[in-house]
Design an enzyme around this catalytic site. Structure first.
Site, PDB file in Angstrom:
ATOM      1  N   ALA A 100       0.961  -1.039   0.028  1.00 14.63           N
ATOM      2  CA  ALA A 100      -0.121  -0.031  -0.003  1.00 14.63           C
ATOM      3  C   ALA A 100       0.798   1.254   0.185  1.00 14.63           C
ATOM      4  O   ALA A 100       2.154   1.114   0.460  1.00 14.63           O
ATOM      5  CB  ALA A 100      -0.862   0.030   1.176  1.00 14.63           C
ATOM      6  N   TYR A 160      -2.724   0.587  10.274  1.00 16.00           N
ATOM      7  CA  TYR A 160      -2.704  -0.375   9.286  1.00 16.00           C
ATOM      8  C   TYR A 160      -3.809  -0.074   8.281  1.00 16.00           C
ATOM      9  O   TYR A 160      -3.466  -0.579   7.028  1.00 16.00           O
ATOM     10  CB  TYR A 160      -3.063  -1.727   9.928  1.00 16.00           C
ATOM     11  CG  TYR A 160      -2.561  -3.011   9.089  1.00 16.00           C
ATOM     12  CD1 TYR A 160      -1.244  -3.179   8.989  1.00 16.00           C
ATOM     13  CD2 TYR A 160      -3.587  -3.774   8.698  1.00 16.00           C
ATOM     14  CE1 TYR A 160      -0.816  -4.233   8.083  1.00 16.00           C
ATOM     15  CE2 TYR A 160      -3.052  -5.022   8.045  1.00 16.00           C
ATOM     16  CZ  TYR A 160      -1.560  -5.041   7.846  1.00 16.00           C
ATOM     17  OH  TYR A 160      -1.076  -6.263   7.032  1.00 16.00           O
ATOM     18  N   LYS A 167      -6.271  -6.874   3.376  1.00 16.32           N
ATOM     19  CA  LYS A 167      -6.072  -8.313   3.813  1.00 16.32           C
ATOM     20  C   LYS A 167      -7.320  -8.754   4.259  1.00 16.32           C
ATOM     21  O   LYS A 167      -7.588 -10.190   4.088  1.00 16.32           O
ATOM     22  CB  LYS A 167      -5.144  -8.098   5.241  1.00 16.32           C
ATOM     23  CG  LYS A 167      -3.733  -7.850   5.008  1.00 16.32           C
ATOM     24  CD  LYS A 167      -2.978  -8.851   4.413  1.00 16.32           C
ATOM     25  CE  LYS A 167      -1.347  -8.525   4.621  1.00 16.32           C
ATOM     26  NZ  LYS A 167      -0.857  -9.753   3.545  1.00 16.32           N
TER      27      LYS A 167
END
Length: 259
Positions: A100, A160, A167
């Site tokens: 990312a 995150y 994910k």
């Protein structure tokens, strides 16, 4: 002792070794110990050079090292055609690839750009589908595919952000692929690894705090190691796990069970 893993001379593709700290390198080391033939894919020349050095330092031989950019269908197709020509049969694939943009991990999640979201999904989740499709014709004896996930797929882990959503998408992809490929005796599972100091982890701003928190609170009171993740991945690729597919297996000192 009889070979309970039955990994000797099996051809396993390992994707995503960036350096010696990579989870994929931990997987490769465990595979070597079990007598498997390891085929590596790399994206950029930089990774290729690091990989060559790692192999030389460890006195290890790669069955093949093939360039593969998972953002390109053509590159994936070409890579697996080349691997297929070299080894004939593929028995397993470890997909340890995610990305990312840094700017999409820094601020609030709500600031995620459309492009950044799409790119994280493409690299971290869609790539598993493309890899499964390209490797399937060579997995003629059945086999095992493993993806690498993290708790941020299921819970909010600070910093995150868009990677957590990617994910989550990866974990759903694992289940749908498991359903699709089961008829070919190809199993698809994910390892949800605890926090390990990898190159990828450097991108998560709160990483050090995460490590300390796990040490203090996880049932095993420690962070997991690259070796522990490697060994569980090996177990999930081996004959031992032949009845298991579509699962997310946590290797995180038990941290995920806590409220």
């Amino acid at each position: 002792m009889e070979d309970i893993l039955q990994m000797k001379d099996k051809n396993i593709v390992v994707m995503g070794v960036a350096n010696q700290r990579s989870l994929a390198w931990g997987v490769a080391k465990s595979l070597y110990q079990a007598g498997a033939n390891v085929i590596f894919t790399y994206r950029k020349e930089r990774s290729y050079k690091k990989l060559e050095k790692l192999l030389a330092d460890g006195g290890l031989d790669a069955k093949a090292i093939v360039q593969c950019d998972v953002n390109s269908d053509e590159s994936i197709q070409q890579a697996f055609t080349e691997i297929g020509e070299k080894v004939g049969v593929i028995h397993g694939v470890c997909h340890s690839i995610a990305f990312a943009h840094a700017e999409d991990l820094k601020g609030d999640f709500i600031e995620t750009s459309r492009d950044g979201f799409a790119f994280a999904q493409d690299t971290s989740a869609y790539s598993l589908i493309a890899v499964a499709k390209a490797s399937q014709p060579y997995m003629t004896e059945g086999g095992s595919m493993i993806a690498m996930s993290y708790l941020g797929a299921e819970r909010v882990v600070e910093g995150y952000n868009v990677m957590g959503v990617a994910k989550a998408s990866l974990e759903a992809t694992v289940r749908y692929l498991a359903s699709d490929l089961g008829k070919n005796q190809i199993r698809v599972n994910a390892i949800s690894a605890g926090a390990v100091r990898t190159l990828a982890a450097k991108g998560v701003p709160s990483f050090n705090e995460i490590l300390h928190k796990i040490e203090e609170t996880a049932p095993l009171k420690k962070n997991v190691t690259q070796e522990e993740v490697g060994d569980m991945t090996l177990a999930m690729m081996s004959h031992l796990s032949r009845g298991v597919t579509g699962e997310i297996v946590y290797v995180d000192s038990g941290y995920n069970i806590l409220g």
